[in-house]
Design an enzyme around this catalytic site. Structure first.
Site, PDB file in Angstrom:
ATOM      1  N   ALA A   1       0.816  -1.341  -0.165  1.00 15.39           N
ATOM      2  CA  ALA A   1      -0.054   0.236   0.348  1.00 15.39           C
ATOM      3  C   ALA A   1       1.278   1.291  -0.181  1.00 15.39           C
ATOM      4  O   ALA A   1       0.229   2.241  -0.886  1.00 15.39           O
ATOM      5  CB  ALA A   1      -0.622  -0.191   0.705  1.00 15.39           C
ATOM      6  N   ALA A   2       1.833   0.985   0.641  1.00 16.95           N
ATOM      7  CA  ALA A   2       2.996   1.978   0.884  1.00 16.95           C
ATOM      8  C   ALA A   2       3.273   3.151  -0.739  1.00 16.95           C
ATOM      9  O   ALA A   2       3.190   3.573  -0.919  1.00 16.95           O
ATOM     10  CB  ALA A   2       3.750   2.085   2.055  1.00 16.95           C
TER      11      ALA A   2
ATOM     12  N   ARG B   1      16.608  -6.074  14.187  1.00 16.16           N
ATOM     13  CA  ARG B   1      16.831  -5.394  14.963  1.00 16.16           C
ATOM     14  C   ARG B   1      18.774  -5.392  14.935  1.00 16.16           C
ATOM     15  O   ARG B   1      19.432  -5.712  15.216  1.00 16.16           O
ATOM     16  CB  ARG B   1      16.692  -6.802  16.629  1.00 16.16           C
ATOM     17  CG  ARG B   1      14.956  -7.328  16.413  1.00 16.16           C
ATOM     18  CD  ARG B   1      14.466  -7.239  17.651  1.00 16.16           C
ATOM     19  NE  ARG B   1      13.502  -8.596  18.157  1.00 16.16           N
ATOM     20  CZ  ARG B   1      12.206  -8.381  17.674  1.00 16.16           C
ATOM     21  NH1 ARG B   1      12.111  -7.468  18.171  1.00 16.16           N
ATOM     22  NH2 ARG B   1      11.627  -9.625  17.623  1.00 16.16           N
TER      23      ARG B   1
ATOM     24  N   ASP C   1       2.220  -7.843  18.757  1.00 16.74           N
ATOM     25  CA  ASP C   1       1.592  -7.922  20.734  1.00 16.74           C
ATOM     26  C   ASP C   1       0.705  -7.618  20.862  1.00 16.74           C
ATOM     27  O   ASP C   1       0.178  -6.962  21.446  1.00 16.74           O
ATOM     28  CB  ASP C   1       3.041  -7.369  21.277  1.00 16.74           C
ATOM     29  CG  ASP C   1       4.391  -8.255  20.767  1.00 16.74           C
ATOM     30  OD1 ASP C   1       4.495  -9.661  20.538  1.00 16.74           O
ATOM     31  OD2 ASP C   1       5.482  -8.208  21.675  1.00 16.74           O
TER      32      ASP C   1
ATOM     33  N   ARG D   1      -6.669 -28.973  22.753  1.00 16.71           N
ATOM     34  CA  ARG D   1      -8.185 -29.463  22.977  1.00 16.71           C
ATOM     35  C   ARG D   1      -8.303 -30.307  23.341  1.00 16.71           C
ATOM     36  O   ARG D   1      -9.201 -31.739  23.731  1.00 16.71           O
ATOM     37  CB  ARG D   1      -9.360 -28.411  23.044  1.00 16.71           C
ATOM     38  CG  ARG D   1     -10.294 -28.096  23.807  1.00 16.71           C
ATOM     39  CD  ARG D   1     -11.735 -26.981  23.019  1.00 16.71           C
ATOM     40  NE  ARG D   1     -11.607 -25.983  24.166  1.00 16.71           N
ATOM     41  CZ  ARG D   1     -11.373 -25.893  25.676  1.00 16.71           C
ATOM     42  NH1 ARG D   1     -11.753 -26.831  26.029  1.00 16.71           N
ATOM     43  NH2 ARG D   1     -10.808 -25.007  25.940  1.00 16.71           N
TER      44      ARG D   1
ATOM     45  N   SER E   1      -7.949 -29.590  31.595  1.00 18.39           N
ATOM     46  CA  SER E   1      -8.312 -27.986  30.949  1.00 18.39           C
ATOM     47  C   SER E   1      -7.622 -26.681  30.166  1.00 18.39           C
ATOM     48  O   SER E   1      -5.844 -28.165  30.000  1.00 18.39           O
ATOM     49  CB  SER E   1      -7.866 -27.175  32.742  1.00 18.39           C
ATOM     50  OG  SER E   1      -9.263 -27.447  33.207  1.00 18.39           O
TER      51      SER E   1
ATOM     52  N   GLU F   1       3.572 -15.168  26.948  1.00 18.46           N
ATOM     53  CA  GLU F   1       4.769 -15.239  27.975  1.00 18.46           C
ATOM     54  C   GLU F   1       5.357 -14.079  29.177  1.00 18.46           C
ATOM     55  O   GLU F   1       6.663 -14.447  29.475  1.00 18.46           O
ATOM     56  CB  GLU F   1       5.660 -15.459  27.284  1.00 18.46           C
ATOM     57  CG  GLU F   1       5.956 -13.761  26.385  1.00 18.46           C
ATOM     58  CD  GLU F   1       6.934 -13.497  25.345  1.00 18.46           C
ATOM     59  OE1 GLU F   1       8.315 -14.939  24.270  1.00 18.46           O
ATOM     60  OE2 GLU F   1       6.667 -12.662  24.229  1.00 18.46           O
TER      61      GLU F   1
ATOM     62  N   HIS G   1       7.778 -18.994  18.181  1.00 20.93           N
ATOM     63  CA  HIS G   1       7.449 -18.390  16.263  1.00 20.93           C
ATOM     64  C   HIS G   1       6.007 -18.095  15.127  1.00 20.93           C
ATOM     65  O   HIS G   1       5.775 -18.207  14.354  1.00 20.93           O
ATOM     66  CB  HIS G   1       8.449 -18.342  15.682  1.00 20.93           C
ATOM     67  CG  HIS G   1       9.441 -17.254  16.257  1.00 20.93           C
ATOM     68  ND1 HIS G   1       9.979 -17.995  17.996  1.00 20.93           N
ATOM     69  CD2 HIS G   1      10.433 -15.588  16.060  1.00 20.93           C
ATOM     70  CE1 HIS G   1      11.366 -16.520  18.269  1.00 20.93           C
ATOM     71  NE2 HIS G   1      10.773 -15.939  17.304  1.00 20.93           N
TER      72      HIS G   1
END
Ligand code: F6P
Length: 322
Positions: free
Chosen positions: A22-23, A72, A128, A155, A216, A222, A252
Site C-alpha cells: 500500500a505504501a 533488530r 503483540d 483441546r 483444562s 510469555e 514463532h
C-alpha cells in the site's frame, strides 16, 4: 517530497507485506518515487536501498513475513550508525520514511528525525498489540487466529486423554494475544501480566472443575509475572500429582502465515495513510486506527503510552469460563 523510503523493522508480523504494498502504490499515486530499504535500519546503514515500482509489490499481499526483510539493529542505536544511515539516505535523495515496526523502531525513527531531520511516519507492525495510538497493530489478528486454532487442536487431545495443558503464547510484556486467544479458544484459565497474580484463582476454578471434567486448557502469556508455562505446570503438578499436565509453547508459529483479511485491510489503510501524511507535511508520528478512524500519535506518546487491557473482556471471560 519526491522520494519515500519504506522499511520494516523489529519482529516480522503478518500483514507487513500488505503495508509495504500500500505504501509503495500510494507513493506512486502521488507521483513520487518509492524506495525499499532492506533489513530495516541495518540496510539503511549498509546502503541496501533500491527503487521499487508497482510490480515489485505484486503478489505479496497474501504472504506473512516481509519481502523487505527485517532486523533488530544494534548499530542504529549508536550516533555513528545513525550518521551512516543518514548519509546513505541523502545519497539516494530520500526525503521521507515509512517505518513499519514496533516500539524500538519508533524510537529509532524519533532519534533519527531529531539528529538528521529526516521525517518519518510509523505504521504499527507487531503481533503483540502493545502500541498506544491504535486499537490494533498489524499482525495481531493473524497471531490470535493462529493461537486460537492451536488451542482448538490441543483441546482435542486434552479432552481425549483427560490432560491439563499450559499453552504459552507470545506478547513480550503484553497480555493481548493471551487474552484474545484464551477467550476465543474457550480456555479454562488465562494468565496475563496485566492482571497480576491469578494462578491461585485459576487453580481454585480447576478444583471445582475436577468434579465434572478432568481436562483444562490454561493460556499463559510469555510475560506473565508468575512464571512461564513450564514453571506454572510444575507448580500445578505439585498440587495435583494425579493430573497429567503438559506444556505447549506456541512461539514463532504465531508470527508467520497468511495474514487474515482484517490484518491485510488494516495494513493497507495504515501504509497508504502513512504516505499521505508525509505528503501533507506530518512527521514524527505513528498512524493508527481508533474506532475505525485514522489517527496520528506523536512517536513519544506512542512509545511511552501504555496500552491498557480491555477490562470488559477479562470480566466476560471470568464469567463464562467454567
Ligand atoms: O515483538 C514480537 C515478539 O514476537 C514478541 O512477542 C516476542 O517476545 C519477541 O518478539 C521475540 O523476538 P525474537 O523473534 O527476536 O526472539
Amino acid at each position: 517530497m519526491k522520494r519515500i523510503g519504506i522499511f520494516t523493522s523489529g519482529g516480522d508480523s503478518p500483514g507487513m507485506n500488505a503495508c509495504i504494498r500500500a505504501a509503495v502504490r500510494t507513493t506512486l499515486a502521488f507521483d513520487m518515487e518509492p524506495f525499499g530499504i532492506m533489513h530495516g535500519y541495518e540496510g539503511m546503514i549498509n546502503d541496501q536501498i533500491m527503487p521499487l515500482d508497482a510490480g515489485s509489490v505484486s503478489n505479496i499481499i497474501q504472504y506473512g513475513g516481509t519481502v523487505l526483510k527485517t532486523a533488530r539493529s544494534k548499530d542504529f542505536r549508536t550516533p555513528e550508525g545513525r550518521e551512516k544511515a543518514a548519509q546513505n539516505l541523502k545519497k539516494h535523495k530520500i526525503d521521507g520514511l515509512v517505518c513499519i515496526g514496533g516500539n524500538g523502531s519508533y524510537t529509532g525513527a524519533m532519534l533519527f528525525e531529531q539528529e538528521h531531520g529526516i521525517p518519518s511516519i510509523g505504521c504499527p507492525g507487531t503481533i503483540d498489540n502493545d502500541l498506544a495510538g491504535t486499537d490494533f497493530t498489524i499482525g495481531f489478528d493473524t497471531a490470535v487466529n493462529t493461537a486460537m486454532e492451536a488451542i482448538d487442536r490441543i483441546r482435542d487431545t486434552a479432552e481425549s486423554h483427560d490432560r491439563v495443558f499450559f499453552i504459552e503464547v507470545m506478547g513480550r510484556d503484553s497480555g493481548y494475544i493471551g487474552m484474545y486467544a484464551g477467550l476465543s479458544g474457550g480456555a479454562e484459565g488465562i494468565l496475563i501480566p496485566e492482571k497480576g497474580k491469578q494462578f491461585e484463582a485459576v487453580l481454585a476454578r480447576h478444583d471445582q472443575r475436577l468434579r465434572k471434567k478432568q481436562f483444562s486448557i490454561f493460556v499463559v502469556s510469555e510475560g506473565d509475572e508468575e512464571g512461564n508455562a513450564f514453571e506454572l505446570a510444575r507448580r500445578f503438578s505439585l498440587k495435583y500429582p494425579e493430573c497429567d499436565a503438559r506444556v505447549t509453547v506456541l512461539g514463532h508459529i504465531q508470527r508467520g502465515g497468511k495474514p487474515t483479511a482484517a490484518d491485510r485491510i488494516l495494513a493497507s489503510r495504515l501504509g497508504a495513510h502513512a504516505v499521505k501524511a508525509l505528503v501533507e507535511g506530518k512527521r514524527n508520528a505513528a498512524v493508527g486506527v481508533i474506532n475505525d478512524e485514522i489517527v496520528f500519535t506523536p512517536f513519544e506518546q506512542a512509545i511511552q503510552g501504555k496500552k491498557t487491557m480491555n477490562e470488559n473482556l477479562w470480566v466476560l471471560n471470568e464469567m463464562i469460563c467454567r
